[in-house]
Write an enzyme that holds these catalytic residues in place. Structure first.
Site, mmCIF file in Angstrom:
data_model
loop_
_atom_site.group_PDB
_atom_site.id
_atom_site.type_symbol
_atom_site.label_atom_id
_atom_site.label_comp_id
_atom_site.label_asym_id
_atom_site.label_seq_id
_atom_site.Cartn_x
_atom_site.Cartn_y
_atom_site.Cartn_z
ATOM 1 N N LYS A 165 8.079 -27.634 -25.670
ATOM 2 C CA LYS A 165 8.836 -28.774 -26.260
ATOM 3 C C LYS A 165 9.646 -29.428 -25.506
ATOM 4 C CE LYS A 165 9.705 -26.859 -31.064
ATOM 5 N NZ LYS A 165 10.832 -26.660 -31.920
ATOM 6 N N LYS B 220 -1.761 -26.341 -31.909
ATOM 7 C CA LYS B 220 -1.230 -25.993 -33.224
ATOM 8 C C LYS B 220 -0.952 -27.216 -34.005
ATOM 9 C CE LYS B 220 3.369 -25.060 -33.582
ATOM 10 N NZ LYS B 220 4.499 -24.517 -33.358
ATOM 11 N N LYS C 52 4.391 -30.586 -37.522
ATOM 12 C CA LYS C 52 5.085 -31.761 -38.109
ATOM 13 C C LYS C 52 5.473 -32.674 -37.105
ATOM 14 C CE LYS C 52 8.803 -28.605 -40.032
ATOM 15 N NZ LYS C 52 9.031 -27.572 -39.090
HETATM 16 P P1 TYM Z 1 9.231 -24.490 -37.780
HETATM 17 O O1 TYM Z 1 9.886 -25.196 -38.780
HETATM 18 O O2 TYM Z 1 8.451 -24.828 -36.647
HETATM 19 O O3 TYM Z 1 8.089 -23.652 -38.884
HETATM 20 C C1 TYM Z 1 8.398 -22.877 -39.913
HETATM 21 C C2 TYM Z 1 7.503 -21.803 -40.397
HETATM 22 O O4 TYM Z 1 5.836 -22.238 -40.186
HETATM 23 C C3 TYM Z 1 5.275 -21.735 -39.421
HETATM 24 N N1 TYM Z 1 4.188 -22.504 -38.651
HETATM 25 C C4 TYM Z 1 2.964 -22.343 -38.580
HETATM 26 N N2 TYM Z 1 2.058 -21.264 -39.265
HETATM 27 C C5 TYM Z 1 0.851 -21.268 -39.053
HETATM 28 N N3 TYM Z 1 0.154 -22.234 -38.240
HETATM 29 C C6 TYM Z 1 1.038 -23.522 -37.808
HETATM 30 N N4 TYM Z 1 0.217 -24.510 -37.364
HETATM 31 C C7 TYM Z 1 2.457 -23.210 -37.883
HETATM 32 N N5 TYM Z 1 3.488 -24.403 -37.757
HETATM 33 C C8 TYM Z 1 4.531 -23.723 -38.103
HETATM 34 C C9 TYM Z 1 6.247 -21.030 -38.145
HETATM 35 O O5 TYM Z 1 5.669 -19.861 -37.597
HETATM 36 C C10 TYM Z 1 7.404 -20.796 -39.205
HETATM 37 O O6 TYM Z 1 7.288 -19.540 -39.588
HETATM 38 N N6 TYM Z 1 11.807 -21.300 -35.507
HETATM 39 C C11 TYM Z 1 11.581 -21.468 -36.661
HETATM 40 C C12 TYM Z 1 12.553 -21.559 -37.750
HETATM 41 C C13 TYM Z 1 13.595 -20.456 -37.717
HETATM 42 C C14 TYM Z 1 13.397 -18.972 -38.167
HETATM 43 C C15 TYM Z 1 14.664 -18.508 -37.962
HETATM 44 C C16 TYM Z 1 12.469 -18.427 -38.611
HETATM 45 C C17 TYM Z 1 14.970 -20.687 -37.546
HETATM 46 N N7 TYM Z 1 15.427 -19.586 -37.689
HETATM 47 C C18 TYM Z 1 14.982 -17.178 -38.319
HETATM 48 C C19 TYM Z 1 12.483 -17.124 -38.977
HETATM 49 C C20 TYM Z 1 13.796 -16.553 -38.854
HETATM 50 C C21 TYM Z 1 10.416 -22.555 -36.424
HETATM 51 O O7 TYM Z 1 10.296 -23.284 -35.478
HETATM 52 O O8 TYM Z 1 10.278 -23.081 -37.764
#
Ligand code: TYM
Length: 335
Positions: free
Chosen positions: A111, A194, A197
């Site tokens: 990032k 990957k 968004k």
């Molecule tokens: P975020 O918003 O990037 O993604 C949310 C969830 O979607 C999954 N994900 C994917 N899974 C498969 N293929 C993809 N291309 C893909 N893109 C995203 C992510 O693995 C995630 O499960 N850091 C986390 C948010 C967070 C969180 C937490 C998660 C904050 N606190 C505590 C678990 C527990 C994140 O980046 O979400």
């Protein structure tokens, strides 16, 4: 019953990757767990967010989660900024986690990119806040996509160091729940990247609010190779784009790569892409419709999230107060 926690950033419209890698698995866990689902707006501002857009995206994300099947009566859904315990515990964890640990985080490197000096300090300590999200509830199971594995390992390292340093068994070990053939959904333009968004190319992803024509166009344009689909899973090696589309199909039909290839192996991408488009439209159209319905009454949505935040705080506040006491704070807030 085990407690589950997971979060999603309101940094844009959720993608098919979020849905298949995470949200769908959240819904499945609701039957036999106590679940806490969080829209993590504190995490979102680790990179610049326009304030008006952030507000709108936070509500949209909550609406999408409800439309996907999050049950706010049996479980808890809220916005992270609505519960102060997250930031309070994160500060303690900033003082527990070591710089060396954070330096190994691949997501920070991705990032921050080349301009590392200009990344926010919040982006650097992002995983500490994530650890606080989970440990503030003593949650033990965390459903995520494959890209979060390293962050969850760090959350366990932080808990262990806290327990060790203060001579307690206070924070439990957490178990990542990373399931299914779509734990890592890849970009439609490049099967080695990957789906995200925040990718500048909208053609690289399916958004959960894309209409049928947009989905059809994106799938038709999705990068593939000139060979037909193989009939065995081994034949997907070195064919990342083919593997990705087959994985998406498998996840949407609740099967695996092998079953999809049994049905479609030997086919060219033309007919397979048509079948995939039909499937995507069938699964996503009801989510889009329900999201719009929920967003048409923002007052009701905010009330639901406020009640979720109150219920979340009732669990997290005593846990974080106890962590503060263990650290040695006098604790004026407890009166
Ligand atoms: P975020 O918003 O990037 O993604 C949310 C969830 O979607 C999954 N994900 C994917 N899974 C498969 N293929 C993809 N291309 C893909 N893109 C995203 C992510 O693995 C995630 O499960 N850091 C986390 C948010 C967070 C969180 C937490 C998660 C904050 N606190 C505590 C678990 C527990 C994140 O980046 O979400």
């Amino acid at each position: 019953m085990q407690r589950v926690f997971s979060g999603i950033q309101p940094s844009g419209i959720p993608t098919l990757g979020n849905y298949l890698g995470a949200i769908r698995n959240w819904i499945k866990l609701q039957d036999d767990h106590d679940c806490i689902w969080c829209v993590v707006d504190l995490h979102a501002i680790t990179v610049w967010q326009d304030p008006a857009a952030l507000r709108q995206q936070s509500l949209e994300m909550a609406a999408v989660l409800l439309a996907c099947g999050v049950d706010p009566a049996k479980h808890i859904l809220f916005l992270q900024s609505g519960v102060r315990a997250h930031a309070q515990l994160a500060w303690i964890f900033n003082c527990v986690a070591r710089l060396g640990w954070l330096n190994r985080m691949t997501q920070f490197k991705d990032k921050a990119g080349k301009d590392r000096e200009n990344a926010s300090s919040g982006l650097y300590v992002y995983p500490n806040l994530m650890a606080a999200d989970i440990h503030a509830y003593h949650a033990t199971r965390v459903p995520v996509g494959d890209d979060q594995r390293q962050h969850l390992e760090l959350a366990n390292d932080i808990a262990q160091k806290f327990n060790h340093d203060y001579g307690v068994e206070f924070f439990p070990n957490i178990e990542p729940v990373i399931l299914g053939p779509a734990a890592r959904v890849m970009s439609l333009r490049d099967g080695t990247k990957k789906m995200s968004k925040s990718d500048p190319s909208d053609q690289s992803r399916i958004n959960l609010n894309d209409d049928a024509d947009t989905i059809a166009l994106k799938i038709r344009r999705a990068k593939t190779d000139p060979m037909p689909l193989p009939s065995e899973v081994d034949g997907l090696a070195d064919r990342p784009e083919a593997r990705n589309l087959v994985g998406i199909y498998a996840a949407l039909t609740d099967t695996d790569h092998a079953s999809v290839l049994k049905e479609h192996g030997g086919q060219g991408f033309g007919p397979f892409k048509n079948a995939l488009t039909d499937l995507l439209v069938e699964k996503l159209a009801p989510i889009t419709a329900e999201t719009s319905r929920l967003l048409s009454d923002q007052g009701a949505l905010i009330d639901l999230l406020r009640s979720g935040a109150e219920r979340a705080a009732a669990i997290a506040d005593p846990i974080v107060s106890e962590a503060e006491r263990l650290v040695g704070f006098v604790g004026l807030r407890r009166g």
